[in-house]
Design an enzyme around this catalytic site. Structure first.
Site: not given
Ligand code: PLP
Length: 405
Positions: A353-355
Site C-alpha cells: 500500500l502507498c502509505t
C-alpha cells in the site's frame, strides 16, 4: 535490529515453515496465489481440548465469532463449543447456519430493529446493551407474538487489569451501568420475557493469570449481587473472557491451567447452584492457528536501510502493521517461509500500500531474502482479514484456506 514477538511453538524451530504438515508453497498452489491466510483447525481443536481439560466441568465455553467468522472455521468450531457469541446481524446469520439459535447470544451496541427482530424470531438470546434496547426488544416480541430471550450486558464497576482493551470500570457505550441493572432486570421479568441472565465483559488480551483470576472472581460476585438485588436468579452468567496470546517480545502465554483451577474454586465458593456459567473467547482459540503468506515483489535499499516489499499488507492484516488497538508499534513474529534459519540481517518488511503505515516488520532480523520468497506473518488467525481495511487502495482480496477442518 528490533525484536519481534515469539513464533507460536507449533511453527517454530524448523528450517522451513510447515502448516498442517505441508509447506507454504503447497498451500499457495492449492489456493491459487498469494496473499493467503491459512487456518489450521487441528491447532484449534488441540487448544480447545486443553481449555476443556483446564476449566471446571460445569463451565460452558463459547466462541466469540468476530475473531474469525470464516464459515468453515465456524463449522469446525461449532461442535466443539457450547455457544457462539456475536455482535451483528450479519454474524447472527452466519452463526445460525451452523449453531442452534438457543446456543447463540447477540451483544453489541446499536442493534437495529431488524436485527432485534431476526434474533427474536429465531430464538437467539439478546445481550441487552441499554434500557432503550430492552424496551424495543420487548415491543418487537409483543408484535411478533414471541417471548424474547433476554439477558443484560452489565458495564462492571471494575476492569480487567493489564488487558489490551479495557471494557469496564468507566463510562462506556457497552452494557448497562451495574447500579441500574437490578431495576432493568425487574422490568424484564415483569414483562413475561424469557429472562436469561447476565453478560459481563471486562476486557481483552490479558496475559496475566492473576489478573484474569481476580476479574473472574469479581465478576461471579457481581452477578450474584445483581441477581440478589433484582430478586431474580440468573439462569446464565457469561463471565467474559479476555485471554490473550503472546504477540510481542517478552509476552508470555496465559497459564490457563492456573485460571481454570482458580475458577473452579471461585464457583465452588461463590457460584449459584442453578446458574450456568460460561466464558467467551475469540483470539485465544483461533489466533495462533492462522498464518498470513505474502510473496516478496521487490527488495530495495534506501539510505542504508533494506526494504522487502510484499504483495500483501495492512489491507489484509492491519494488526501486524500496528494500527489496530496498539499505541506503540511493535513487531509481530514473521519469518521467511522457505528459510526459517540462517544468518540474520536487518530488513523492514513493507506491504504494497502507498502509505508509510503499511509496515509488517520494522527493522527485524531475517535470513537472506530474494524476490519470489514467501514471508509468513504469524498470529493471523484472529482479527486478520475481517478486521482490516480491505477496500483501501483497491488491491485484490486475500485468499483464505481452512485446513485440517
Ligand atoms: C471481542 C469480544 C470478545 C472476544 O475477545 P477476544 O479478545 O478475541 O477473546 C468477547 N466478548 C465480547 C463482548 C467482545 O466484544
Amino acid at each position: 535490529m528490533k525484536p519481534m514477538g515469539p513464533i507460536p511453538p507449533h511453527f517454530a524451530g524448523r528450517e522451513t515453515l510447515t502448516i498442517a504438515g505441508q509447506d507454504a508453497e503447497h498451500w499457495i498452489a492449492e489456493a491459487g496465489d498469494t496473499p493467503l491466510f491459512v487456518y489450521d483447525m487441528g491447532e484449534v481443536r488441540a487448544r480447545l481440548a486443553r481449555l476443556r481439560a483446564a476449566m471446571p466441568a460445569r463451565l460452558d465455553i463459547h466462541y466469540a465469532i468476530k475473531a474469525n467468522p470464516h464459515p468453515q472455521v465456524l463449522a469446525a468450531i461449532a461442535p466443539l463449543v457450547d455457544g457462539f457469541d456475536l455482535a451483528s446481524g450479519g454474524e447472527l446469520v452466519k452463526a445460525l447456519a451452523v449453531k442452534d439459535a438457543a446456543l447463540v447470544s447477540f451483544a453489541g451496541p446499536g442493534k437495529r430493529d431488524d436485527e432485534l427482530e431476526l434474533a427474536i424470531r429465531e430464538g437467539a438470546t439478546l445481550n441487552l446493551e441499554s434500557e432503550g434496547e430492552a424496551r424495543r426488544a420487548l415491543a418487537i416480541g409483543e408484535r411478533l407474538g414471541k417471548r424474547p430471550r433476554l439477558a443484560v450486558r452489565v458495564n462492571p464497576d471494575f476492569d480487567l487489569k493489564g488487558s489490551g482493551m479495557k471494557m469496564g470500570g468507566r463510562a462506556s457505550p457497552f452494557g448497562v451501568d451495574a447500579a441500574r441493572v437490578p431495576a432493568l432486570v425487574r422490568e424484564i421479568v415483569a414483562s413475561g420475557a424469557d429472562w436469561r441472565g447476565f453478560h459481563i465483559y471486562a476486557g481483552s488480551q490479558a496475559l496475566s493469570a492473576a489478573a484474569i483470576i481476580e476479574t473472574q472472581a469479581a465478576t461471579v460476585a457481581l452477578a450474584r449481587r445483581l441477581a440478589d438485588e433484582a430478586g431474580a436468579a440468573a439462569p446464565h452468567v457469561n463471565l467474559g473472557g479476555g485471554f490473550g496470546i503472546p504477540y510481542f517480545t517478552g509476552d508470555e502465554p496465559v497459564d490457563v491451567e492456573a485460571v481454570g483451577a482458580a475458577l473452579a474454586e471461585t464457583l465452588d465458593r461463590d457460584g449459584v447452584g442453578e446458574t450456568q456459567y460460561a466464558i467467551e473467547l475469540g483470539r485465544w482459540i483461533v489466533g495462533e492457528c492462522g498464518v498470513y503468506l505474502t510473496r516478496v515483489v521487490d527488495v530495495k535499499e534506501s539510505q542504508g536501510e533494506r526494504f522487502v516489499v510484499v504483495d500483501g499488507g495492512m489491507h489484509h492484516q492491519l494488526a501486524a502493521s500496528g494500527n489496530f488497538g496498539t499505541v506503540v508499534r511493535r513487531n509481530y513474529p514473521i519469518a521467511v517461509a522457505g528459510r526459517m534459519t540462517g544468518e540474520l540481517a536487518e530488513v523492514s518488511v513493507v506491504g504494497s500500500l502507498c502509505t508509510p503505515l503499511d509496515r509488517l516488520g520494522d527493522k527485524v532480523g531475517l535470513p537472506p531474502i530474494e524476490v519470489g520468497d514467501v514471508i509468513a506473518v504469524f498470529l493471523a488467525g484472529a482479527y486478520g482479514l475481517t478486521a482490516s481495511p480491505g477496500l483501501f487502495l483497491g488491491h485484490p482480496a486475500a485468499r483464505e484456506l481452512v485446513v485440517n477442518a
